[in-house]
Design a protein around this motif. Sequence first.
Motif, short mmCIF file in Angstrom:
data_model
loop_
_atom_site.label_atom_id
_atom_site.label_comp_id
_atom_site.label_asym_id
_atom_site.label_seq_id
_atom_site.Cartn_x
_atom_site.Cartn_y
_atom_site.Cartn_z
N LEU A 17 0.86 -1.18 0.00
CA LEU A 17 0.00 0.00 0.00
C LEU A 17 0.89 1.22 0.00
CD1 LEU A 17 -2.44 -1.15 2.81
CD2 LEU A 17 -2.75 -1.40 0.34
N ASP A 18 0.64 2.16 -0.90
CA ASP A 18 1.49 3.35 -1.01
C ASP A 18 0.66 4.61 -1.00
OD1 ASP A 18 3.99 4.83 -1.67
OD2 ASP A 18 2.83 5.31 -3.46
N CYS A 19 1.08 5.57 -0.15
CA CYS A 19 0.42 6.88 -0.16
C CYS A 19 1.43 7.99 -0.38
CB CYS A 19 -0.34 7.10 1.15
SG CYS A 19 0.73 7.35 2.56
N SER A 24 9.55 6.51 -3.52
CA SER A 24 9.11 5.63 -2.45
C SER A 24 8.25 4.49 -3.02
CB SER A 24 8.31 6.42 -1.41
OG SER A 24 7.79 5.56 -0.43
N ALA A 25 7.35 4.80 -3.91
CA ALA A 25 6.50 3.79 -4.53
C ALA A 25 7.33 2.84 -5.39
CB ALA A 25 5.42 4.45 -5.38
N VAL A 26 8.34 3.37 -6.07
CA VAL A 26 9.21 2.53 -6.91
C VAL A 26 9.95 1.53 -6.05
CG1 VAL A 26 11.21 2.55 -8.46
CG2 VAL A 26 9.43 4.30 -8.70
N ARG A 27 10.54 2.00 -4.93
CA ARG A 27 11.26 1.10 -4.03
C ARG A 27 10.33 0.06 -3.43
NH1 ARG A 27 13.64 5.98 -2.64
NH2 ARG A 27 12.40 6.12 -0.74
N LEU A 28 9.13 0.47 -3.07
CA LEU A 28 8.15 -0.45 -2.51
C LEU A 28 7.80 -1.53 -3.52
CD1 LEU A 28 6.46 -0.95 0.02
CD2 LEU A 28 4.73 0.57 -0.93
N GLY A 42 -2.63 7.57 -2.50
CA GLY A 42 -2.25 8.95 -2.26
C GLY A 42 -0.91 9.25 -2.91
N CYS A 43 -0.55 10.53 -2.90
CA CYS A 43 0.73 10.95 -3.48
C CYS A 43 1.27 12.13 -2.68
CB CYS A 43 0.56 11.29 -4.94
SG CYS A 43 2.12 11.55 -5.79
N MET A 44 1.65 11.84 -1.42
CA MET A 44 2.09 12.90 -0.52
C MET A 44 3.36 13.59 -1.01
SD MET A 44 1.19 11.13 3.12
CE MET A 44 2.05 12.36 4.06
N GLY A 46 3.94 14.39 -4.02
CA GLY A 46 3.60 15.26 -5.15
C GLY A 46 4.27 14.82 -6.45
N LYS A 47 4.95 13.67 -6.41
CA LYS A 47 5.66 13.18 -7.60
C LYS A 47 5.09 11.83 -8.02
CE LYS A 47 9.77 15.66 -6.45
NZ LYS A 47 10.86 15.72 -5.59
N ALA A 48 4.83 11.70 -9.29
CA ALA A 48 4.31 10.43 -9.81
C ALA A 48 5.43 9.40 -9.86
CB ALA A 48 3.73 10.64 -11.21
N PRO A 49 5.14 8.15 -9.52
CA PRO A 49 6.16 7.12 -9.64
C PRO A 49 6.42 6.78 -11.10
CG PRO A 49 4.13 6.20 -8.72
CD PRO A 49 3.91 7.66 -8.93
N SER A 50 7.63 6.37 -11.39
CA SER A 50 8.00 5.96 -12.75
C SER A 50 8.80 4.67 -12.64
CB SER A 50 8.84 7.06 -13.41
OG SER A 50 9.23 6.66 -14.68
N TRP A 51 8.18 3.56 -13.09
CA TRP A 51 8.81 2.27 -12.95
C TRP A 51 9.59 1.88 -14.19
CZ3 TRP A 51 3.84 3.12 -11.07
CH2 TRP A 51 3.71 2.99 -9.69
N PRO A 52 10.70 1.15 -13.98
CA PRO A 52 11.44 0.62 -15.13
C PRO A 52 10.58 -0.42 -15.87
CG PRO A 52 12.63 0.25 -13.05
CD PRO A 52 11.30 0.82 -12.71
N TRP A 53 10.76 -0.51 -17.14
CA TRP A 53 9.94 -1.41 -17.96
C TRP A 53 10.06 -2.86 -17.52
CZ3 TRP A 53 12.01 -5.43 -20.65
CH2 TRP A 53 13.39 -5.43 -20.81
N HIS A 54 11.22 -3.27 -17.01
CA HIS A 54 11.40 -4.68 -16.65
C HIS A 54 10.49 -5.10 -15.49
CE1 HIS A 54 13.86 -3.85 -13.05
NE2 HIS A 54 14.42 -2.90 -13.77
N GLN A 55 10.09 -4.14 -14.64
CA GLN A 55 9.15 -4.50 -13.57
C GLN A 55 7.77 -4.83 -14.14
OE1 GLN A 55 10.39 -1.43 -10.32
NE2 GLN A 55 9.19 -3.09 -9.44
N TRP A 56 7.37 -4.11 -15.18
CA TRP A 56 6.08 -4.38 -15.81
C TRP A 56 6.10 -5.72 -16.53
CZ3 TRP A 56 2.17 -1.35 -14.52
CH2 TRP A 56 2.41 -0.03 -14.16
#
Length: 135
Positions: A17-19, A24-28, A42-44, A46-56
Amino acid sequence: RKDLEKNKYFAKPKLALDCVGGQSAVRLAETLDDGAPLVVYGCMSGKAPSWPWHQWVFKQMEVKGFNLRSWMKANKKKIPPMMESIAKLVNADKLRVTYTEYELGTEFEEALEHALEEGRSTKIILKVKDIGVTY
């Protein structure tokens, strides 16, 4: 260690769960088991997470959004029994919130300093002794 691994003591989480958002969301997400969902509510930062393609692709990452207001509108009949369940957990001392109380009229500055402390782990509650008094 082999016995522990056999018993899954080192298993990766099946849900996160990420807020906070951002890094932080990427590491989680990196800690999750393959295919396990990350629920963003949530997004406390104020920055959107950006995941590397290999995680997807290779970890079959699944990200879901959750909006409490929308859920409450769609599930009005579930709310009273849910609140009753939470109250039972609180009364049984199985669910706790750590907090510090301050009097609004006399301890506001102290409460504000406490709220701004880095690494604070308690909630701040401002009590009002005299209703009708203008602060």
